[in-house]
Design a protein around this motif. Structure first.
Motif, mmCIF file in Angstrom:
data_model
loop_
_atom_site.group_PDB
_atom_site.id
_atom_site.type_symbol
_atom_site.label_atom_id
_atom_site.label_comp_id
_atom_site.label_asym_id
_atom_site.label_seq_id
_atom_site.Cartn_x
_atom_site.Cartn_y
_atom_site.Cartn_z
ATOM 1 N N UNK A 69 -7.626 -57.527 -97.440
ATOM 2 C CA UNK A 69 -6.382 -58.274 -97.236
ATOM 3 C C UNK A 69 -6.590 -59.754 -97.534
ATOM 4 N N UNK A 70 -7.728 -60.284 -97.157
ATOM 5 C CA UNK A 70 -7.982 -61.716 -97.343
ATOM 6 C C UNK A 70 -8.096 -62.102 -98.810
ATOM 7 N N UNK A 71 -8.293 -61.130 -99.699
ATOM 8 C CA UNK A 71 -8.406 -61.423 -101.122
ATOM 9 C C UNK A 71 -7.086 -61.246 -101.864
ATOM 10 N N UNK A 72 -6.071 -60.787 -101.179
ATOM 11 C CA UNK A 72 -4.775 -60.542 -101.817
ATOM 12 C C UNK A 72 -3.930 -61.810 -101.824
ATOM 13 N N UNK A 73 -3.386 -62.158 -102.982
ATOM 14 C CA UNK A 73 -2.540 -63.345 -103.088
ATOM 15 C C UNK A 73 -1.251 -63.158 -102.291
ATOM 16 N N UNK A 74 -0.818 -61.895 -102.135
ATOM 17 C CA UNK A 74 0.384 -61.635 -101.338
ATOM 18 C C UNK A 74 0.174 -62.015 -99.878
ATOM 19 N N UNK A 75 -1.002 -61.730 -99.373
ATOM 20 C CA UNK A 75 -1.304 -62.103 -97.989
ATOM 21 C C UNK A 75 -1.188 -63.612 -97.804
ATOM 22 N N UNK A 76 -1.706 -64.370 -98.744
ATOM 23 C CA UNK A 76 -1.656 -65.827 -98.612
ATOM 24 C C UNK A 76 -0.258 -66.365 -98.856
#
Length: 555
Positions: free
Chosen positions: A3-10
């Motif tokens: 999750x921490x690598x997903x641009x959507x999460x950020x």
């Protein structure tokens, strides 16, 4: 992917960080912190658009998942196809316009205002990228809280009633939708022996339900999504909410929040219960057309320009739903395109009205008019966005509206109506909806004539806003130029929006086509469907359509 690598999460986290920073900043700096945070979201949004693989627009990308309640099958699961990505981009695009558009409109309780406006963006992005039903519903429902605060605290004189109506209508409908979600999740758990809320799995389960079950589940879904659109006859909360909301609240309500309903219809109604969509397409089309014409006629008698534009949203989004239920690629593409293009033109109109209201503190035709002589820049933008909303060829409104009408015209007798008769969404449906375009041209041009041209009028005892010039300033022009550019560019050359949505739209249309075959091949419609379900005979022959054994779901 983590999750921490997903641009959507950020993209979801950054507005929350902006809200926290705005809350911690000194009062005089709150709006600047919020504005910079919204610009940072735009930068991240551009990065996401660049990273997205547009050669595979129909596939879910940026997929990431983390368990939340593993024993119940609930995960924080996010991803985006091209439709989701474009709606996320629209949300991010309107963020700084709402923030910087509020700089002179909101001076009291700024921390509360900018905090909730930022939190609202997180919830809306969460709706579009959720691939877990629990996450979708949490984000879908959570949008009510920030918007309720924005309307009830920062709205006009009747803001309490408007906020209460908004909350009660949308919350009540969503509770019924939750019941439909729960039923589908129960069937999936019964079939597999374990709970899951993965949207792909639930969609397969729902499409295996009987026609009767799909009809009831569609009704449950629509009671939540149709209120959010809003679709006639559950539209009555919207005009008051729009009229009483602060300017940025109206912009984000028209630009994105209403699209949560149309996105829900596209994602869940078309994708989960296609047999019910095919059967009841004529009814949904009639409700859409009634909303188009009825809301347009109401616009004729309005004396408040903001309420007029609010009712026009009911009318315009009727075209969107009509395109979606047409069931063919042209119509569904037009409906999806309408979700995006409506946000540019109608959001801009609410922004224009807010700028005028800051100067004159009225929205009444009889109190203010002839503004071209005093506000020529404002008047030029107003005419431009009105033409976009009318559907003038060469501007964004025309492309999406004409595609919805063409899709309705071409659908012919493909859909099967209740009672065993073909539910044609052909020329007569398109012609009736086309009347709405004529009505819209009349009331919008009438409004423009009153507001822009003629003898100059201003409210008695009017005093200029102490911090605003008579005409638009550089900040306000900078907010309007991107919206005008989007209306013009996507009106002249809509391919950058149409090409990416082709694959997911074709997938949705294929699901509907399969549902038509399930109904048409055995010659079962209306009473025969009900009879088949009563006797246990399946729609496709000897196998019953639906649950056929202990927990097994027919595909």
């Amino acid at each position: 992917m983590s999750v921490l690598l997903s641009v959507l999460f950020w993209l979801m986290v950054l507005p929350l960080a902006t809200a926290a920073a705005a809350l911690a900043a000194p009062e005089r700096l709150t709006k600047h912190v919020a504005g910079l945070g919204s610009l940072a979201s735009v930068v991240l949004g551009v990065v996401a658009l660049v990273m997205f693989d547009w050669s595979s627009p129909g596939a879910d990308q940026f997929e990431a998942s983390a368990p939340v309640l593993a024993e119940l099958g609930i995960n924080f699961s996010i991803a985006a196809d091209s439709v989701s990505m474009l709606l996320i981009a629209l949300t991010v695009f309107l963020g700084p316009i709402c923030m910087y558009g509020s700089f002179t409109a909101v001076s009291d309780r700024a921390k509360l205002y900018y905090t909730w406006l930022s939190v609202l963006q997180t919830a809306m992005i969460g709706v579009f990228c959720a691939r877990d039903l629990a996450l979708f519903y949490v984000c879908f429902e959570f949008t009510l809280i920030p918007m309720y605060v924005l309307i009830s605290v920062f709205g006009s004189s009747d803001r309490k009633r408007a906020a209460t109506q908004f909350f009660l209508y949308t919350f009540t409908g969503s509770i019924v939708t939750l019941a439909g979600f729960a039923y589908v999740a129960f069937l999936a758990a019964e079939a597999s022996g374990a709970w899951t809320f993965d949207l792909a799995v639930l969609a397969e389960t729902a499409r295996g339900m009987s026609a009767l079950e799909q009809g009831w589940v569609m009704l449950a879904f629509l009671l939540g999504f149709a209120v959010k659109v809003p679709l006639f006859p559950v539209h009555t909360w919207l005009p008051l909410a729009h009229t009483e909301a602060p300017t940025a609240g109206s912009v984000i309500l028209a630009g994105v929040l209403l699209k949560l309903g149309t996105y829900g219809i596209y994602k869940f109604v078309l994708g989960f219960v296609p047999v019910a969509v095919v059967e009841y397409a004529p009814l949904l089309a009639v409700l859409s057309i009634v909303g188009i014409v009825y809301a347009g006629l109401i616009c004729w008698v309005q004396t408040d320009v903001k309420k007029l534009v609010a009712y026009s949203s009911v009318s315009h989004l009727g075209f969107c739903v009509l395109g979606l239920v047409s069931g063919n690629a042209v119509g569904v593409s037009g409906g999806v395109l309408y979700m995006i293009s409506h946000g540019f033109s109608t959001g801009a109109l609410f922004l224009m009205i807010g700028m005028m209201y800051e100067r004159y503190h009225t929205r009444k035709f009889r109190e203010v008019g002839g503004l071209a002589s005093r506000m020529p820049v404002w008047s030029a933008f107003m005419v431009f966005f009105v033409m976009a909303s009318v559907g003038l060829p060469g501007l964004n409104g025309f492309v999406s509206e004409i595609m919805c009408l063409m899709g309705t015209f071409q659908s012919g007798a493909d859909a099967l109506g209740p009672g065993g008769t073909p539910g044609e969404l052909g020329p007569w449906y398109a012609a009736a909806a086309g009347v709405g375009m004529i009505v819209a041209a009349i009331y919008l041009l009438f409004m423009t004539g009153k507001m822009v041209w003629g003898e100059y009028r201003e409210p008695s005892g009017h005093h200029d806003h102490p911090t605003l010039p008579r005409d638009l300033n550089a900040r306000e022009i900078a907010l309007l130029v991107p919206l005008a550019a989007a209306c013009l560019v996507f009106g002249v050359f809509p391919k950058p929006l149409l090409a990416p949505i082709e694959a997911p739209v074709n997938r949705a249309v294929a699901v509907i086509a399969e549902a038509r075959e399930r109904l048409a091949e055995p010659g079962l419609t209306g009473e025969r469907v009900a009879a088949a379900e009563t006797t246990g005979q399946g729609l496709l022959g000897e196998e019953p359509l639906g649950r056929i054994g202990d927990g097994e779901v027919a595909r």
